[in-house]
Scaffold this motif. Sequence first.
Motif, PDB file in Angstrom:
ATOM      1  N   PHE A 127      38.289 -19.526  40.713  1.00 27.68           N
ATOM      2  CA  PHE A 127      36.974 -20.117  42.050  1.00 27.68           C
ATOM      3  C   PHE A 127      38.065 -21.538  42.691  1.00 27.68           C
ATOM      4  N   HIS A 128      38.498 -20.938  43.824  1.00 25.20           N
ATOM      5  CA  HIS A 128      39.595 -21.952  43.970  1.00 25.20           C
ATOM      6  C   HIS A 128      39.393 -22.404  45.363  1.00 25.20           C
ATOM      7  N   SER A 129      37.868 -21.606  45.688  1.00 27.38           N
ATOM      8  CA  SER A 129      37.969 -21.867  47.471  1.00 27.38           C
ATOM      9  C   SER A 129      36.821 -22.866  47.254  1.00 27.38           C
ATOM     10  N   ARG A 130      36.798 -23.694  47.960  1.00 27.50           N
ATOM     11  CA  ARG A 130      35.436 -24.930  48.230  1.00 27.50           C
ATOM     12  C   ARG A 130      34.801 -23.769  49.555  1.00 27.50           C
ATOM     13  N   HIS A 131      33.383 -23.970  49.194  1.00 27.08           N
ATOM     14  CA  HIS A 131      32.442 -23.392  49.684  1.00 27.08           C
ATOM     15  C   HIS A 131      32.111 -24.430  51.171  1.00 27.08           C
ATOM     16  N   LEU A 132      32.160 -23.818  52.226  1.00 28.33           N
ATOM     17  CA  LEU A 132      31.652 -23.939  53.682  1.00 28.33           C
ATOM     18  C   LEU A 132      31.436 -24.349  54.867  1.00 28.33           C
ATOM     19  N   PRO A 133      30.310 -25.173  56.067  1.00 29.13           N
ATOM     20  CA  PRO A 133      29.475 -24.044  56.843  1.00 29.13           C
ATOM     21  C   PRO A 133      30.559 -23.218  57.111  1.00 29.13           C
TER      22      PRO A 133
ATOM     23  N   THR B 124      31.528 -28.448  45.331  1.00 29.76           N
ATOM     24  CA  THR B 124      31.227 -26.862  45.245  1.00 29.76           C
ATOM     25  C   THR B 124      32.576 -25.669  44.962  1.00 29.76           C
ATOM     26  N   ARG B 125      32.719 -24.843  44.710  1.00 32.19           N
ATOM     27  CA  ARG B 125      33.607 -23.442  44.677  1.00 32.19           C
ATOM     28  C   ARG B 125      32.625 -22.050  45.279  1.00 32.19           C
ATOM     29  N   GLU B 126      33.278 -21.540  45.632  1.00 31.83           N
ATOM     30  CA  GLU B 126      33.291 -20.373  45.854  1.00 31.83           C
ATOM     31  C   GLU B 126      34.075 -19.547  44.701  1.00 31.83           C
ATOM     32  N   CYS B 127      32.830 -18.067  44.012  1.00 27.72           N
ATOM     33  CA  CYS B 127      33.529 -17.560  43.182  1.00 27.72           C
ATOM     34  C   CYS B 127      33.900 -15.814  44.179  1.00 27.72           C
ATOM     35  N   ASN B 128      35.539 -16.657  43.038  1.00 32.43           N
ATOM     36  CA  ASN B 128      36.693 -15.261  44.663  1.00 32.43           C
ATOM     37  C   ASN B 128      36.375 -14.031  43.296  1.00 32.43           C
ATOM     38  N   ARG B 129      36.172 -13.343  42.597  1.00 35.65           N
ATOM     39  CA  ARG B 129      35.746 -12.494  41.808  1.00 35.65           C
ATOM     40  C   ARG B 129      34.915 -12.415  40.422  1.00 35.65           C
ATOM     41  N   THR B 130      34.500 -11.449  40.378  1.00 33.57           N
ATOM     42  CA  THR B 130      33.210 -11.782  38.891  1.00 33.57           C
ATOM     43  C   THR B 130      34.105 -12.008  38.031  1.00 33.57           C
ATOM     44  N   THR B 131      33.509 -12.950  37.410  1.00 32.53           N
ATOM     45  CA  THR B 131      34.172 -13.335  35.927  1.00 32.53           C
ATOM     46  C   THR B 131      32.791 -13.816  35.165  1.00 32.53           C
ATOM     47  N   VAL B 132      32.684 -14.493  33.399  1.00 30.54           N
ATOM     48  CA  VAL B 132      31.636 -14.768  32.853  1.00 30.54           C
ATOM     49  C   VAL B 132      32.177 -16.283  32.581  1.00 30.54           C
ATOM     50  N   VAL B 133      31.046 -17.494  32.745  1.00 26.52           N
ATOM     51  CA  VAL B 133      31.401 -18.341  32.667  1.00 26.52           C
ATOM     52  C   VAL B 133      30.402 -19.190  31.282  1.00 26.52           C
TER      53      VAL B 133
ATOM     54  N   GLY C  28      28.906 -17.382  29.525  1.00 28.85           N
ATOM     55  CA  GLY C  28      28.136 -16.613  28.480  1.00 28.85           C
ATOM     56  C   GLY C  28      26.698 -15.807  30.675  1.00 28.85           C
ATOM     57  N   HIS C  29      27.396 -16.124  31.171  1.00 29.51           N
ATOM     58  CA  HIS C  29      26.366 -16.464  32.649  1.00 29.51           C
ATOM     59  C   HIS C  29      27.436 -15.771  33.309  1.00 29.51           C
ATOM     60  N   THR C  30      27.040 -14.445  33.575  1.00 29.63           N
ATOM     61  CA  THR C  30      27.648 -13.229  34.924  1.00 29.63           C
ATOM     62  C   THR C  30      28.386 -14.110  36.297  1.00 29.63           C
ATOM     63  N   ILE C  31      28.627 -14.925  36.618  1.00 24.55           N
ATOM     64  CA  ILE C  31      28.723 -14.924  37.680  1.00 24.55           C
ATOM     65  C   ILE C  31      29.688 -13.877  38.956  1.00 24.55           C
ATOM     66  N   ASP C  32      28.413 -13.520  40.054  1.00 30.36           N
ATOM     67  CA  ASP C  32      29.050 -12.317  41.028  1.00 30.36           C
ATOM     68  C   ASP C  32      30.422 -12.648  41.616  1.00 30.36           C
ATOM     69  N   GLU C  33      30.583 -12.354  42.089  1.00 31.85           N
ATOM     70  CA  GLU C  33      32.246 -12.952  43.403  1.00 31.85           C
ATOM     71  C   GLU C  33      31.507 -13.142  44.639  1.00 31.85           C
ATOM     72  N   GLY C  34      31.215 -14.334  45.288  1.00 31.36           N
ATOM     73  CA  GLY C  34      30.603 -14.542  46.969  1.00 31.36           C
ATOM     74  C   GLY C  34      28.986 -15.583  46.259  1.00 31.36           C
ATOM     75  N   SER C  35      29.314 -15.642  45.451  1.00 31.96           N
ATOM     76  CA  SER C  35      28.286 -16.997  44.222  1.00 31.96           C
ATOM     77  C   SER C  35      28.653 -17.883  44.654  1.00 31.96           C
ATOM     78  N   VAL C  36      28.212 -19.417  45.284  1.00 34.92           N
ATOM     79  CA  VAL C  36      28.678 -20.401  45.029  1.00 34.92           C
ATOM     80  C   VAL C  36      28.264 -21.118  43.720  1.00 34.92           C
ATOM     81  N   ILE C  37      28.819 -22.054  43.379  1.00 34.36           N
ATOM     82  CA  ILE C  37      28.042 -23.070  42.199  1.00 34.36           C
ATOM     83  C   ILE C  37      28.544 -24.411  43.260  1.00 34.36           C
ATOM     84  N   GLN C  38      27.058 -25.478  42.943  1.00 37.87           N
ATOM     85  CA  GLN C  38      27.341 -26.399  43.007  1.00 37.87           C
ATOM     86  C   GLN C  38      27.220 -28.131  41.788  1.00 37.87           C
ATOM     87  N   ALA C  39      27.886 -28.970  41.658  1.00 36.50           N
ATOM     88  CA  ALA C  39      27.840 -29.436  41.097  1.00 36.50           C
ATOM     89  C   ALA C  39      26.798 -29.955  41.479  1.00 36.50           C
ATOM     90  N   ASP C  40      26.187 -30.476  40.411  1.00 33.90           N
ATOM     91  CA  ASP C  40      24.741 -31.697  40.504  1.00 33.90           C
ATOM     92  C   ASP C  40      24.886 -33.207  39.756  1.00 33.90           C
TER      93      ASP C  40
END
Length: 519
Positions: free
Chosen positions: A99-105, A398-407, A409-421
């Motif tokens: 998750f090394h990339s920040r999600h940007l417009p 925010t972070r973009e998922c750079n490779r599919t991984t499990v966090v 117990g949740h499988t996060i697919d590559e390209g998905s975005v994680i945004q902290a509330d």
Amino acid sequence: MFVLATLLICLITLIIVYLWTIKSRYSYFEQRGIPCPPFRFFFGHSKTIWSTPRKTDQLQKWTRQFGSIYGLYKGSRPVYIVSDADFLQEVFTKQFSSFHSRHLPFVLRQVSKNKPSLFGAIGTIWHRQRQVINPAFTSAKLKLMTPMVHDCVDSLLKKLAEYCEKGEQLEIYMLYKRLTMDVICHSVFGVNTDIQNDIDNEYFKKAEETVAYDFDKNPLVRLSQLMPWLIPLLTYVMTRQILLQRFANKFIRSIEEIPRFWLIERLKYLIDVRTSSSDKEGKNRRVDLLQLMLDVATRNEIMDHTDVAVMSKFLHYDEVSHNMLTFMVAGYETTATTLGYSTYILAKEPLVQKKLQDELDNYDENKNEYDQVHSMIYLDWFIREVLRMFPAAPQVTTRECNRTTVVCGHTIDEGSVIQADVLSVHYNPDLWGPEDPNIFLPERHSTPRHPAAYLPFGIGPRNCIGKRFALMETKLCLARLLRQYSIYPSDQMEEKFELEDTSFILHPKSVYVKIVKRS
């Protein structure tokens, strides 16, 4: 006729396949057992987010309804909204490599594609820049910048003295913005500005316009969220628009240069002046952030490597100018916002203000300022609590998922975005209790908390590189202000204290207070 009929059938088939593909994407969170607010076909949750006055409020509302991990759709793209501290620690720290990339417009992605700053860079480019720039923010380097910050605060105190003599209320937030821009120009660029008195300063105007621009309101950005497959075409349209406007600016005076590019050109000029100076190594050599970065700058092409041992220890000159722009725009606005929030709290909480002043009175004003403010425990707790209740930039976590991984117990697919509330994290009673998180209480920071419970500067390897500089500036300003003055609410303070957000900053429209000279 046969050809037209065939083309029409192909078109209808493509539309059906496209609509079916979009519909299938809307089962992403349902398949994973993750709750999701009601959404609209094609728009997902975008229309709701676009229409809400403050996006941060809407996220908090959904978090209360759907829990600490739920899903949204930007168009049809899945976005995880997370306020679970364990999950966030995994994403931002423990599994940073995924998750090394920040999600940007896409606009910012394109602008910084070939000349990225730390804010938009990814992978090995980000790693190299971070490693090269980090030494510029050590305590030893920051101490050297303290006198420049001191001089800028002097100018602020002179202006406050004028209001104090007249007994007038004042809108202090704009004064803070001019102060912090002065600090940036003096200690980052080595330019002796007087923005606090120069009302029409062009640097300040262009920086204000740059910060105020809300990318989420740009029609092309909105279209890219709904139809991401159009991004190559939208990128072409956007770049041609920019080139046309910049070309027209050279020949038509009424067409102004785009603020971002105006600032970049001025920064490049400052770099050229600094590098051509015959006294680079002489006794008049400046000690500021620009010079520290130029000391490790090169005009040669830089080849980035994944191997840290052979990673380049240099920045390209273009990277210097783009990083300087990032420090200018992000640094002045966020620090001014923190000072504005701090002043609002001081006016509302006289007992807290008295404790701060008592702590300050126990220190010799003439001793080393940097060491003093960093040894003041209650001042540190106070600023931490301000940033807990009023984080300046909650939407950039925010972070973009750079490779599919499990966090968790949740499988996060590559390209998905994680945004902290961020606000839901900061107001979570399980993380910040037992006292009510809605109460301003600096003492709560005497107790260790979860590593991901406090997010005003982000966490993990990609946290805010200017954190120490911002805290130094904030502490120096508040310490000198409270030594001389007490702050009281004005008649308009609550009425005018209205929060608004841009693409990145959550700030007050104004902060009206009264100040009184201490006896």
